[in-house]
Design a protein around this motif. Structure first.
Motif, short mmCIF file in Angstrom:
data_model
loop_
_atom_site.label_atom_id
_atom_site.label_comp_id
_atom_site.label_asym_id
_atom_site.label_seq_id
_atom_site.Cartn_x
_atom_site.Cartn_y
_atom_site.Cartn_z
N MET A 1 -15.21 6.20 60.26
CA MET A 1 -16.29 7.12 59.99
C MET A 1 -15.75 8.54 59.99
SD MET A 1 -19.92 7.49 61.88
CE MET A 1 -19.83 8.84 63.01
N ALA A 2 -16.11 9.32 59.01
CA ALA A 2 -15.71 10.72 58.96
C ALA A 2 -16.41 11.48 60.07
CB ALA A 2 -16.08 11.33 57.61
N ARG A 3 -15.68 12.38 60.73
CA ARG A 3 -16.30 13.17 61.80
C ARG A 3 -15.71 14.56 61.84
NH1 ARG A 3 -14.01 13.76 66.92
NH2 ARG A 3 -11.85 13.12 67.01
N LEU A 4 -16.56 15.53 62.13
CA LEU A 4 -16.11 16.90 62.33
C LEU A 4 -15.34 16.92 63.64
CD1 LEU A 4 -16.24 19.82 61.28
CD2 LEU A 4 -18.25 20.12 62.70
N ASN A 5 -14.06 17.31 63.59
CA ASN A 5 -13.28 17.28 64.83
C ASN A 5 -12.37 18.49 65.00
OD1 ASN A 5 -11.16 16.65 63.05
ND2 ASN A 5 -10.18 15.36 64.57
N TYR A 6 -12.55 19.52 64.15
CA TYR A 6 -11.62 20.64 64.23
C TYR A 6 -12.29 21.86 63.62
CZ TYR A 6 -6.83 22.51 64.36
OH TYR A 6 -5.69 23.21 64.66
N VAL A 7 -12.02 23.02 64.20
CA VAL A 7 -12.46 24.28 63.63
C VAL A 7 -11.25 25.21 63.64
CG1 VAL A 7 -13.99 26.27 63.89
CG2 VAL A 7 -14.82 23.99 64.45
N GLU A 8 -10.98 25.81 62.49
CA GLU A 8 -9.84 26.72 62.38
C GLU A 8 -10.34 28.14 62.22
OE1 GLU A 8 -6.06 25.56 60.27
OE2 GLU A 8 -6.94 26.97 58.83
N LEU A 9 -9.79 29.05 63.03
CA LEU A 9 -10.15 30.46 62.96
C LEU A 9 -9.03 31.26 62.33
CD1 LEU A 9 -11.45 31.10 66.61
CD2 LEU A 9 -12.82 30.67 64.57
N PRO A 10 -9.32 32.10 61.35
CA PRO A 10 -8.31 33.03 60.87
C PRO A 10 -8.21 34.17 61.89
CG PRO A 10 -10.34 33.31 59.63
CD PRO A 10 -10.56 32.18 60.58
N VAL A 11 -7.02 34.43 62.39
CA VAL A 11 -6.84 35.47 63.41
C VAL A 11 -5.68 36.37 63.02
CG1 VAL A 11 -7.77 34.04 65.27
CG2 VAL A 11 -5.32 34.04 64.87
N GLY A 12 -5.75 37.63 63.41
CA GLY A 12 -4.67 38.57 63.16
C GLY A 12 -3.61 38.55 64.25
N THR A 40 -5.27 20.61 71.70
CA THR A 40 -5.03 19.22 71.32
C THR A 40 -5.71 18.29 72.32
OG1 THR A 40 -2.90 19.25 72.46
CG2 THR A 40 -2.86 19.70 70.10
N SER A 41 -6.99 18.50 72.51
CA SER A 41 -7.76 17.74 73.50
C SER A 41 -8.13 16.35 73.01
CB SER A 41 -9.03 18.50 73.86
OG SER A 41 -9.92 18.52 72.74
N GLY A 42 -8.12 16.15 71.69
CA GLY A 42 -8.55 14.88 71.14
C GLY A 42 -10.04 14.83 70.86
N ASP A 43 -10.76 15.87 71.26
CA ASP A 43 -12.18 15.98 70.96
C ASP A 43 -12.30 16.93 69.77
OD1 ASP A 43 -14.91 15.57 71.27
OD2 ASP A 43 -15.12 17.07 72.83
N VAL A 44 -13.20 17.87 69.77
CA VAL A 44 -13.25 18.89 68.74
C VAL A 44 -12.28 19.99 69.16
CG1 VAL A 44 -14.67 20.56 67.51
CG2 VAL A 44 -15.63 18.35 68.13
N ASP A 45 -11.23 20.20 68.38
CA ASP A 45 -10.19 21.15 68.73
C ASP A 45 -10.31 22.44 67.93
OD1 ASP A 45 -8.51 19.98 70.82
OD2 ASP A 45 -8.20 18.37 69.37
N LEU A 46 -9.62 23.48 68.42
CA LEU A 46 -9.64 24.80 67.81
C LEU A 46 -8.24 25.17 67.37
CD1 LEU A 46 -11.19 27.48 67.24
CD2 LEU A 46 -10.42 28.23 69.50
N GLY A 47 -8.10 25.56 66.09
CA GLY A 47 -6.83 26.04 65.56
C GLY A 47 -6.90 27.53 65.32
N LEU A 48 -5.80 28.22 65.59
CA LEU A 48 -5.70 29.66 65.36
C LEU A 48 -4.68 29.90 64.27
CD1 LEU A 48 -5.50 30.71 69.13
CD2 LEU A 48 -7.55 30.62 67.67
#
Length: 118
Positions: A1-12, A40-48
């Motif tokens: 099943m497709a799932r939202l699991n990551y959010v990427e933020l553009p940062v300076g 890298t929690s394996g849940d919903v993660d945050l990328g910078l």
């Protein structure tokens, strides 16, 4: 099943952003090169994303799927527009698309043996 699991933020400033989110929420980050770090929690993660060339203009929600090419084909058939073709990165492959309302999102699949979709 497709799932939202990551959010990427553009940062300076990747280092400064890491310090902020670590201090504010206790999150731990892993470096994936000089201009990228992620939880890298394996849940919903945050990328910078600190590379201006690779960064999107706004937040980038990312959906995990088992079959990247099939997901791309379904996105296009449903009226989405691929804005960045499939590319590889440490840990997997992904593409970006805009939905019919103009919202940009990413779709990814982990490299073999990694992540929930493996």
């Amino acid at each position: 099943m497709a799932r939202l699991n990551y959010v990427e933020l553009p940062v300076g400033d990747v280092a400064g952003s890491r310090r902020f989110y670590s201090a504010a929420f206790g999150w731990e980050f892993t470096d994936f090169g000089p201009s990228y770090a992620a939880t890298t929690s394996g849940d919903v993660d945050l990328g910078l994303e600190g590379d201006a060339e690779g960064a999107t203009a706004a937040l980038l929600p990312v959906i995990e799927v088992a079959d990247l090419e099939a997901a791309r084909d379904r996105v296009v058939a449903a009226g989405g527009v691929v804005t960045r073709p499939i590319f590889a990165f440490p840990g997997g492959r992904r593409f970006h698309f805009s939905d019919p309302q103009g919202h940009e999102m990413g779709v990814w699949t982990p490299a073999a043996g990694e992540g929930a979709a493996a």
